[in-house]
Design a protein around this motif. Sequence first.
Motif, PDB file in Angstrom:
ATOM      1  N   GLN A   1      38.935  40.278  42.480  1.00 26.30           N
ATOM      2  CA  GLN A   1      39.969  40.643  43.449  1.00 26.30           C
ATOM      3  C   GLN A   1      40.121  39.561  44.519  1.00 26.30           C
ATOM      4  N   LEU A   2      38.995  39.010  44.968  1.00 25.86           N
ATOM      5  CA  LEU A   2      39.065  37.951  45.978  1.00 25.86           C
ATOM      6  C   LEU A   2      39.708  36.690  45.404  1.00 25.86           C
ATOM      7  N   GLU A   3      39.381  36.405  44.140  1.00 27.63           N
ATOM      8  CA  GLU A   3      39.973  35.235  43.487  1.00 27.63           C
ATOM      9  C   GLU A   3      41.475  35.388  43.314  1.00 27.63           C
ATOM     10  N   SER A   4      41.920  36.610  42.994  1.00 26.57           N
ATOM     11  CA  SER A   4      43.344  36.842  42.747  1.00 26.57           C
ATOM     12  C   SER A   4      44.161  36.949  44.023  1.00 26.57           C
ATOM     13  N   MET A   5      43.490  37.148  45.122  1.00 25.31           N
ATOM     14  CA  MET A   5      44.184  37.382  46.389  1.00 25.31           C
ATOM     15  C   MET A   5      45.016  36.155  46.776  1.00 25.31           C
ATOM     16  N   GLU A   6      46.220  36.401  47.269  1.00 22.62           N
ATOM     17  CA  GLU A   6      47.051  35.284  47.706  1.00 22.62           C
ATOM     18  C   GLU A   6      46.630  34.812  49.080  1.00 22.62           C
ATOM     19  N   ASP A   7      46.872  33.546  49.350  1.00 24.40           N
ATOM     20  CA  ASP A   7      46.563  33.000  50.659  1.00 24.40           C
ATOM     21  C   ASP A   7      47.323  33.780  51.723  1.00 24.40           C
ATOM     22  N   GLY A   8      46.658  34.083  52.812  1.00 24.46           N
ATOM     23  CA  GLY A   8      47.301  34.833  53.882  1.00 24.46           C
ATOM     24  C   GLY A   8      46.984  36.317  53.830  1.00 24.46           C
ATOM     25  N   GLY A   9      46.322  36.749  52.763  1.00 28.27           N
ATOM     26  CA  GLY A   9      45.980  38.160  52.637  1.00 28.27           C
ATOM     27  C   GLY A   9      44.855  38.557  53.585  1.00 28.27           C
ATOM     28  N   VAL A  10      44.723  39.869  53.761  1.00 24.29           N
ATOM     29  CA  VAL A  10      43.654  40.397  54.601  1.00 24.29           C
ATOM     30  C   VAL A  10      42.617  41.087  53.723  1.00 24.29           C
ATOM     31  N   PHE A  11      41.371  40.743  53.940  1.00 27.49           N
ATOM     32  CA  PHE A  11      40.231  41.384  53.271  1.00 27.49           C
ATOM     33  C   PHE A  11      39.615  42.337  54.278  1.00 27.49           C
ATOM     34  N   VAL A  12      39.676  43.639  53.963  1.00 26.81           N
ATOM     35  CA  VAL A  12      39.090  44.633  54.860  1.00 26.81           C
ATOM     36  C   VAL A  12      37.755  45.077  54.311  1.00 26.81           C
TER      37      VAL A  12
ATOM     38  N   HIS B   1      44.623  30.647  55.146  1.00 33.35           N
ATOM     39  CA  HIS B   1      45.383  31.513  56.060  1.00 33.35           C
ATOM     40  C   HIS B   1      44.939  32.966  55.966  1.00 33.35           C
ATOM     41  N   SER B   2      43.990  33.240  55.094  1.00 31.14           N
ATOM     42  CA  SER B   2      43.524  34.615  54.903  1.00 31.14           C
ATOM     43  C   SER B   2      42.614  35.038  56.047  1.00 31.14           C
ATOM     44  N   ARG B   3      42.480  36.352  56.201  1.00 30.40           N
ATOM     45  CA  ARG B   3      41.698  36.891  57.310  1.00 30.40           C
ATOM     46  C   ARG B   3      40.759  37.977  56.824  1.00 30.40           C
ATOM     47  N   ILE B   4      39.730  38.236  57.625  1.00 26.15           N
ATOM     48  CA  ILE B   4      38.767  39.290  57.299  1.00 26.15           C
ATOM     49  C   ILE B   4      38.685  40.253  58.467  1.00 26.15           C
ATOM     50  N   LEU B   5      38.806  41.534  58.148  1.00 27.78           N
ATOM     51  CA  LEU B   5      38.704  42.568  59.169  1.00 27.78           C
ATOM     52  C   LEU B   5      37.550  43.493  58.803  1.00 27.78           C
ATOM     53  N   ILE B   6      36.576  43.600  59.694  1.00 28.63           N
ATOM     54  CA  ILE B   6      35.443  44.495  59.466  1.00 28.63           C
ATOM     55  C   ILE B   6      35.660  45.746  60.295  1.00 28.63           C
TER      56      ILE B   6
END
Lengths: 101, 422
Positions: free
Chosen positions: B170-181, B212-217
Amino acid sequence: MRKIIAVSIAASSFIILADRSQAADRDGGAQLAAMCTSCHRLDGGDGGIPTILGMSPEMLTRAMLAYRSRERPSHIMRAVALSLNDEEIATVARYLAALNK
Amino acid sequence: MKSRTRREFGCLTGGMALAALGPRLGASQAKAKVAVVGGGIGGATAAQYLAVSAPTIEVTLVEPKPNYTTCFFSNLYLAGLCSLESLTHGYETLAQRYGINVIHDSVTSVDPVAKTVGLKSGSKLPYDRVVVAPGIAFNYDALAGYDEAATQVIPHAWNAGPQTQLLRRQLESMEDGGVFVLVAPPNPFRCPPAPYERASLVAYYFKQYKPHSRILILDAKDNFNAQDLFLDAWERHYRGMIEWLPAQFTGGVKAIDVKERSVRTASDTFKAAVVNVIPPQMAGQLAQQIGLVDQSGWCPVDPITFESKLQPGIHVVGDATSAGDMPKSAFVANSQAKACAFAIAAVLTGSERPPPHLFNSCYTFLSPDDAVSNAVSFKPAAGTIKIVDNFVSQVQESAETRRRAAREAQSWYAAFTRDTFG
């Protein structure tokens, strides 16, 4: 084929098993050394965590006391050294020094 | 294979080991049987150290899976820094070198009166002592919308293997700029720094490939393990990439919408490209079944022998335990398993039990060459287990110190997995 493999594995590792079991029953050296093997390989070092083999009991004891006093810096080894009393340091140093002799 | 190894061992040492073990033991003595349930770090370590403690102890290890993938260091795999194979360990050495009877099956029951372990295949294994190391189970009632089925779409990846592979994909497929929660669990849970190590290493991966991706915990807690070290590292390595929201800010995570890939807190709904829920935890299913678990959801144990306080004759080690100040970590499972094994061996051979040396030392990667560590010693006291010394890396350490720690961490992994799996 499996029997041959079993024999050769047993032969190559019996030294460690034999030493561990004999020493364990005399003064608890093997049980103390079990704490060391969580981090230190007994088949040599690999450039990251140093080896604890091939040293005299005096060298090992001096190292542990140096960690305890912070003369040698390592918060991990300091915690380990503080958790052992002098007799335990001497016991495990003797045990480790005798391995693979 | 097993009996041949033992016989050779006895001959080569001239029987000295056997003679030294106890006054009444000889080659003709019936062996004491110890069953170990669960082949994770706690179970594998217990089995090995029981086998090494005395040739008169016959050890059987029951584990459903053919091999074990370590959850520790799996965050490196998520960042694309190592293979899952490099984190996977088999049971062959335990079986062949240590003469442990490894059975790949599931345990469905433990009968403390008949002293047998019941297997799914129908067999019953008799035991003199049993060690249960079932690990953790997830509380699927805690978050609305997040049940066991949901894990196939929104992984927890808190048991390493297919779940970790799913999250990596899922992380590999994620497009740049996406948010990982990342939804972080309440205390106590397996491996206190790990959710934040995951955020750190995923940030490292994003920085290389999807900057450009971000991580929200979204945390169930208001603070977390080694918080100062993480916040410092996030500022230095991943400025602006990681946001951590405590429960006091969001009101806590309430629900997961699997279809929408969103996480609802008391205050907001956060939509994500990838969601990783680390659910609240409790002792593994089998422990609950056998009656080893108290109202905390974990297994209370004797602080010296790790015998269950609820079921005499049954020992529990590893993440499933409620062990005073000891956190849930692989290192702790290994440390407890050794103390438990030595205590059981002492009882079975009529020899003196050595004092336990309980310890924890974990390496945490803030980036591939920036690692920190802690070192905590424990001792039994007042019926529980208390911290004696507690040291941890400092924020102001040099980059060289942190690089050295990262090298040590790799070295530790090799030594530790050898120590556990032989």
